[in-house]
Design an enzyme around this catalytic site. Structure first.
Site, short mmCIF file in Angstrom:
data_model
loop_
_atom_site.label_atom_id
_atom_site.label_comp_id
_atom_site.label_asym_id
_atom_site.label_seq_id
_atom_site.Cartn_x
_atom_site.Cartn_y
_atom_site.Cartn_z
N ARG A 60 0.83 -1.20 0.00
CA ARG A 60 0.00 0.00 0.00
C ARG A 60 0.87 1.25 0.00
O ARG A 60 1.73 1.43 0.87
CB ARG A 60 -0.90 0.00 1.24
CG ARG A 60 -1.69 1.30 1.45
CD ARG A 60 -2.53 1.20 2.72
NE ARG A 60 -3.24 2.43 3.03
CZ ARG A 60 -2.98 3.21 4.10
NH1 ARG A 60 -2.03 2.86 4.96
NH2 ARG A 60 -3.67 4.30 4.30
N ARG A 101 -9.85 20.03 7.96
CA ARG A 101 -8.75 20.19 8.91
C ARG A 101 -8.81 21.54 9.61
O ARG A 101 -9.37 22.51 9.09
CB ARG A 101 -7.39 20.05 8.19
CG ARG A 101 -7.08 18.61 7.78
CD ARG A 101 -5.65 18.46 7.31
NE ARG A 101 -5.35 17.07 7.00
CZ ARG A 101 -4.90 16.18 7.89
NH1 ARG A 101 -4.71 16.55 9.15
NH2 ARG A 101 -4.66 14.93 7.54
N LYS A 251 -13.33 2.86 0.25
CA LYS A 251 -13.10 2.96 1.68
C LYS A 251 -14.34 3.58 2.34
O LYS A 251 -14.73 4.69 2.01
CB LYS A 251 -11.87 3.83 1.96
CG LYS A 251 -10.57 3.24 1.42
CD LYS A 251 -9.40 4.18 1.58
CE LYS A 251 -9.06 4.42 3.03
NZ LYS A 251 -7.85 5.28 3.16
N THR A 309 -7.05 -0.64 10.09
CA THR A 309 -6.86 0.35 11.15
C THR A 309 -6.63 -0.28 12.54
O THR A 309 -7.48 -1.01 13.04
CB THR A 309 -8.03 1.34 11.26
OG1 THR A 309 -8.41 1.79 9.96
CG2 THR A 309 -7.62 2.56 12.09
#
Length: 536
Positions: A60, A101, A251, A309
């Site tokens: 990845r 963000r 995802k 994760t």
């Protein structure tokens, strides 16, 4: 001991004994695939070789970090090492994706926030913030959230509760719910909010077209997929730029994606259960339920699913995992995941090789304690209940898996050009290794990367079927098959066998006949090194 291919309904785990716990772990026939994130700790040629030997199936490249030059150098080393080791290693480009963000500070590199005090979030991203007012990159924040809703910052380390919204000024006043110190540009999550963000940023498009397609990666993992249209847009982007052979991994990272999961599943090639951001969007105590829901649906649809994760998070710094982490990996296997993923564990940890080894062994132990006969029947029955019948390809694949159980076959061989028939076989969860033979390099890497239990061999052609199978059976005897062992052989539409299923028994001639096509490494039909890597 109860066999793990028995058909009688029994309490789960009845075939697990004390010997099962005490025996040495056999990793030779691991079915669950392992995705490893590339990073400074492991991206040298030596490190990549260790990852492959430990069990890596997919490399990845995380485009949230690094540039094209660094990722390109890693890819070049990876392809070189994979060729040396005769491994069909797939490459996954993971996009950065749209994100929200916090902004920059007027002074210092950290601000300290106190529980109970107030802070204002402004959509003016040029504003240099402090502990009283902080910039946010989401332009419509003030019109998206409502009083009482929570905003999570820096992976949930800071929790804010919305007090009021000023749509004219584009500001949101919040109460600080916990003491926290945060740095600049930290990620923000808005649980329960349908965010108005583009499917792909300019950076994502550039990364996909200029790197992913040009460099020939096998998978694109698209971050923050929220609806089926997102997948369709990505597929068009790939097709328009010559990348239609790249498979899409969606995802699922937020509540909107979870709510539209069934529609997304119809469009995508594979799914990633991205538990990190998902755990910011829904209560942490429900993430495991979302995981089971998504994996089950993907299993029924025959779409590979990656569980990701914090699987072995502690091994970023420690040489051994926690018991809870190993249980998490095993439960993902029990749920039906096709692959498990390591992030910082392989990108930044000095223990990257140990992390893959632990992951591989844990997967094998979980796989060895499943009832594959009942699993096959359950999947088949569920598909029939949902769709009414099986397709022709599914029927042949289901028959091959059931036959392999009934006759005690040692391996299933699939002749497949595109990998579609191999995908059907993986869908029905065989208990034995599956060997896909193909003339398509991309399909070989994709199948070896994410299809459960699949090993691949690249050949020059699938048209000389009889000669190819004769050579293959001969070589398999040198890779561990014995006289009298049974092999199931099946093929897709693009081969001379035309969606057939055959059962062969290894005879004396296969053990002792002389074959000369592949005696010098490489050869007329396939690389012997690839075949031997399957049995290693």
């Amino acid at each position: 001991m109860i066999a793990n291919t028995g058909s009688a309904p029994r309490l789960q785990g009845g075939f697990i004994t004390l010997d099962t716990v005490k025996n040495k772990t056999d990793v030779k026939n691991r079915r669950t695939k392992i995705v490893c994130t590339m990073g400074p700790a492991s991206w040298s040629k030596e490190g990549l070789g260790k990852l492959m030997d430990a069990g890596m199936n997919v490399a990845r490249l995380n485009f949230s970090h690094g540039d094209h030059e660094a990722h390109g150098a890693t890819l070049a080393r990876l392809r070189e090492v994979a060729a040396e080791k005769s491994r069909n290693i797939a490459v996954l480009l993971d996009t950065k994706g749209p994100e929200i963000r916090t902004g920059f500070f007027a002074e210092g590199d950290k601000i300290h926030l106190v529980k109970g005090e107030s802070i204002v979030l402004t959509s003016d991203y040029s504003f240099k913030g402090d502990a009283k007012k902080l910039a946010c990159s989401y332009p419509t924040l003030a019109t998206s959230v409502k009083p009482g809703q929570q905003i999570l910052v820096a992976d949930g380390s800071l929790v804010l509760t919305v007090l009021s919204c000023d749509e004219v000024l584009g500001e949101v006043s919040c109460r600080i719910e916990n003491n926290a110190s945060i740095g600049e540009r930290k990620n923000m999550n808005l649980p329960g909010v349908v965010v108005d963000l583009p499917t792909f940023t300019e950076k994502d498009v550039h990364d996909i077209v200029e790197f992913g397609i040009r460099k020939g990666v096998e998978f694109i993992a698209a971050s923050f997929i929220r609806k089926a249209e997102d997948v369709r847009k990505l597929r068009k982007l790939l097709a328009d730029n010559g990348g239609s052979r790249i498979k899409i991994i969606s995802k699922i990272e937020n509540q909107e994606g979870l709510e539209n999961y069934e529609e997304i599943l119809e469009e995508t090639d594979a799914v990633m259960v991205a538990r990190g951001d998902l755990g910011m969007e829904i209560p942490a105590c429900k993430v495991f339920l979302a995981q089971k829901y998504m994996i089950r649906a993907a299993n029924i649809a025959g779409k590979p699913v990656i569980t990701a994760t914090q699987m072995l998070e502690s091994m970023i710094t420690n040489p051994r995992p926690t018991r809870a982490e190993c249980s998490d990996v095993a439960n993902a296997v029990y749920d039906g995941t096709d692959a498990v993923m390591l992030s910082g564990e392989t990108a930044n940890s000095p223990h990257f090789e140990a992390a893959v080894t632990v992951m591989s062994r844990t997967c094998c132990e979980a796989e060895g304690s499943r009832n594959y006969n009942l699993l096959h029947q359950s999947i088949r029955n569920t598909i029939v209940m949902k769709y009414g019948k099986l397709t022709v390809g599914e029927s042949i694949a289901s028959s091959a898996v059931k036959t392999s159980i009934d006759v005690g076959a040692k391996v299933i061989i699939v002749l497949s050009d595109s990998g579609k028939m191999a995908g059907y076989v993986a869908k029905f969860r065989p208990s034995i290794p599956v060997l896909m033979v193909t003339a398509n390099l991309v399909a070989a890497r994709q199948a070896s990367g994410l299809l459960l239990g699949m090993h691949t061999i690249l050949v020059d052609t699938l048209q000389k079927t009889d000669t190819l199978l004769d050579e293959l059976l001969h070589e398999l005897t040198h890779a561990g098959l014995s006289e009298g062992d049974t092999v199931c052989i099946m093929a897709g539409r693009m081969t001379q066998m035309k969606e057939q299923l055959q059962v062969f028994t290894v005879g004396a001639k296969d053990m002792h006949s002389s074959h000369g096509h592949i005696q010098h490494g490489g050869g007329f039909f396939f690389s012997r090194g690839l075949l031997l890597s399957y049995s290693a």
